[in-house]
Design a protein around this motif. Structure first.
Motif, PDB file in Angstrom:
ATOM      1  N   ARG A 177       0.720  -1.324  -0.284  1.00 41.25           N
ATOM      2  CA  ARG A 177      -0.156  -0.062   0.522  1.00 41.25           C
ATOM      3  C   ARG A 177       0.752   1.108  -0.064  1.00 41.25           C
ATOM      4  NH1 ARG A 177      -3.607  -1.587   4.447  1.00 41.25           N
ATOM      5  NH2 ARG A 177      -4.911  -2.476   2.826  1.00 41.25           N
ATOM      6  N   SER A 178       1.735   1.181   1.032  1.00 37.85           N
ATOM      7  CA  SER A 178       2.546   2.555   0.320  1.00 37.85           C
ATOM      8  C   SER A 178       3.078   2.575  -0.511  1.00 37.85           C
ATOM      9  CB  SER A 178       3.728   2.122   2.294  1.00 37.85           C
ATOM     10  OG  SER A 178       5.052   0.887   1.649  1.00 37.85           O
ATOM     11  N   TYR A 179       2.996   1.472  -1.838  1.00 40.07           N
ATOM     12  CA  TYR A 179       4.216   2.445  -2.777  1.00 40.07           C
ATOM     13  C   TYR A 179       3.031   3.323  -3.638  1.00 40.07           C
ATOM     14  CZ  TYR A 179       8.240  -0.392  -2.355  1.00 40.07           C
ATOM     15  OH  TYR A 179       9.568  -1.059  -1.862  1.00 40.07           O
ATOM     16  N   THR A 180       1.787   3.079  -3.025  1.00 40.99           N
ATOM     17  CA  THR A 180       0.580   3.618  -4.540  1.00 40.99           C
ATOM     18  C   THR A 180       0.316   4.815  -2.885  1.00 40.99           C
ATOM     19  OG1 THR A 180      -0.600   2.160  -3.265  1.00 40.99           O
ATOM     20  CG2 THR A 180       0.567   1.194  -5.117  1.00 40.99           C
ATOM     21  N   THR A 181       0.803   4.737  -2.677  1.00 33.18           N
ATOM     22  CA  THR A 181       0.423   6.335  -1.594  1.00 33.18           C
ATOM     23  C   THR A 181       1.857   7.231  -1.936  1.00 33.18           C
ATOM     24  OG1 THR A 181       0.735   5.780   0.723  1.00 33.18           O
ATOM     25  CG2 THR A 181      -1.322   4.916  -0.016  1.00 33.18           C
ATOM     26  N   GLN A 182       0.837   8.586  -0.833  1.00 34.17           N
ATOM     27  CA  GLN A 182       2.454   9.217  -0.274  1.00 34.17           C
ATOM     28  C   GLN A 182       3.340   8.908   0.887  1.00 34.17           C
ATOM     29  OE1 GLN A 182       0.741  13.805  -0.124  1.00 34.17           O
ATOM     30  NE2 GLN A 182      -0.325  13.782  -2.552  1.00 34.17           N
ATOM     31  N   ALA A 183       2.463   7.938   1.206  1.00 31.90           N
ATOM     32  CA  ALA A 183       3.451   7.756   2.761  1.00 31.90           C
ATOM     33  C   ALA A 183       4.481   7.136   1.737  1.00 31.90           C
ATOM     34  CB  ALA A 183       2.897   7.118   3.203  1.00 31.90           C
ATOM     35  N   THR A 184       5.112   7.012   0.802  1.00 31.39           N
ATOM     36  CA  THR A 184       5.771   6.594   0.867  1.00 31.39           C
ATOM     37  C   THR A 184       7.322   7.060   0.783  1.00 31.39           C
ATOM     38  OG1 THR A 184       5.296   6.002  -1.455  1.00 31.39           O
ATOM     39  CG2 THR A 184       7.186   5.706  -1.722  1.00 31.39           C
TER      40      THR A 184
ATOM     41  N   LYS B 175      -5.586  10.549   5.325  1.00 32.41           N
ATOM     42  CA  LYS B 175      -6.670  10.207   6.894  1.00 32.41           C
ATOM     43  C   LYS B 175      -6.442   8.183   6.794  1.00 32.41           C
ATOM     44  CE  LYS B 175     -10.589   9.450   9.511  1.00 32.41           C
ATOM     45  NZ  LYS B 175     -12.123  10.509   9.969  1.00 32.41           N
ATOM     46  N   SER B 176      -6.602   7.612   5.952  1.00 31.98           N
ATOM     47  CA  SER B 176      -5.987   6.476   5.651  1.00 31.98           C
ATOM     48  C   SER B 176      -4.663   6.062   5.645  1.00 31.98           C
ATOM     49  CB  SER B 176      -6.405   5.939   4.111  1.00 31.98           C
ATOM     50  OG  SER B 176      -5.646   6.440   2.908  1.00 31.98           O
ATOM     51  N   ASP B 177      -3.712   6.780   5.600  1.00 34.18           N
ATOM     52  CA  ASP B 177      -1.639   6.508   5.336  1.00 34.18           C
ATOM     53  C   ASP B 177      -1.921   6.732   6.573  1.00 34.18           C
ATOM     54  OD1 ASP B 177      -1.973   6.328   3.062  1.00 34.18           O
ATOM     55  OD2 ASP B 177      -0.684   8.318   2.863  1.00 34.18           O
ATOM     56  N   GLY B 178      -2.086   7.441   8.022  1.00 29.34           N
ATOM     57  CA  GLY B 178      -1.886   8.012   9.055  1.00 29.34           C
ATOM     58  C   GLY B 178      -2.613   6.580   9.878  1.00 29.34           C
ATOM     59  N   GLU B 179      -3.403   6.543   9.619  1.00 27.43           N
ATOM     60  CA  GLU B 179      -4.075   5.226  10.199  1.00 27.43           C
ATOM     61  C   GLU B 179      -3.240   3.887   9.589  1.00 27.43           C
ATOM     62  OE1 GLU B 179      -8.643   4.789   8.300  1.00 27.43           O
ATOM     63  OE2 GLU B 179      -8.861   6.392   9.561  1.00 27.43           O
ATOM     64  N   ASP B 180      -2.891   3.345   8.866  1.00 30.48           N
ATOM     65  CA  ASP B 180      -1.868   2.415   8.361  1.00 30.48           C
ATOM     66  C   ASP B 180      -0.889   2.797   9.517  1.00 30.48           C
ATOM     67  OD1 ASP B 180      -3.091   1.176   6.550  1.00 30.48           O
ATOM     68  OD2 ASP B 180      -2.474   2.726   4.931  1.00 30.48           O
ATOM     69  N   LEU B 181       0.083   4.340   9.240  1.00 31.46           N
ATOM     70  CA  LEU B 181       0.825   4.220  10.135  1.00 31.46           C
ATOM     71  C   LEU B 181       0.481   3.937  11.750  1.00 31.46           C
ATOM     72  CD1 LEU B 181       2.593   7.553   8.233  1.00 31.46           C
ATOM     73  CD2 LEU B 181       3.359   4.976   8.639  1.00 31.46           C
TER      74      LEU B 181
END
Length: 182
Positions: A83-90, A157-163
């Motif tokens: 998921r991190s490869y397809t989000t701004q969390a990269t 929001k979804s990236d923050g929840e993943d983290l």
């Protein structure tokens, strides 16, 4: 005697064979994994282009271990990585992983030190596990230095929840380790 501070240089020939420049012989992925478990850093370069292939080969080693049933990574962690490869969390994931593994290594070192005083043979097994974790970390971050070169993008929001989920899992691991060390 080889300089243990410098990475062991492995050259990949056009035939895809891997050549150990220190011992002047060919090596396999298992040999490279063994060097890493022994605490040696490796650098794998393409002989013709000079491209650094280290990350590619370290990921291949991890993938082979996972496919053989030697699973270290839970499905939810693998899912989060994809998921991190397809989000701004990269841009934040490598730094987060590096910090997480640093904290885990520190806790583990303290625990191993305490266990080594109780049972010296157990300490060796944990040192090998620590070397495997360092190899995984290098594979996931490409040996990139800690932090980023600019301000980190605001996670959605979804990236923050993943983290948050990853942080929670890390806290649970640290609690288990601290209980095991007592």
């Amino acid at each position: 005697m080889a300089d243990q501070e410098k990475p062991l240089l492995i050259k990949r020939y056009a035939s895809r064979r891997l050549y150990n420049t220190e011992t002047s012989d060919y090596v396999t992925l298992d040999d490279i994994a063994g060097f890493i478990r022994e605490g040696r850093d490796v650098q794998i370069v393409d002989l013709k282009s000079g491209d650094d292939l280290t990350r590619q080969y370290l990921l291949q080693i991890v993938a082979e271990h996972e496919s053989k049933g030697e699973s270290v990574l839970p499905i939810n962690v693998l899912t989060d990585l994809v998921r991190s490869y397809t989000t701004q969390a990269t841009s934040t994931v490598p730094a987060f992983l590096a910090q997480t593994f640093d904290m885990f290594r520190d806790s583990q070192s303290k625990w191993v030190e305490n266990m080594g005083q109780v049972n010296p043979s157990m300490a060796k097994g944990f040192e090998a596990m620590q070397a495997q974790q360092e190899a995984f970390l290098k594979a996931m971050t490409g040996g990139a230095p800690m932090g980023t070169s600019g301000p980190a993008p605001e996670p959605s929001k979804s990236d923050g929840e993943d983290l948050d989920d990853i942080k929670k899992q890390l806290a649970e691991l640290q609690n288990k380790l601290s209980r095991m060390g007592k």
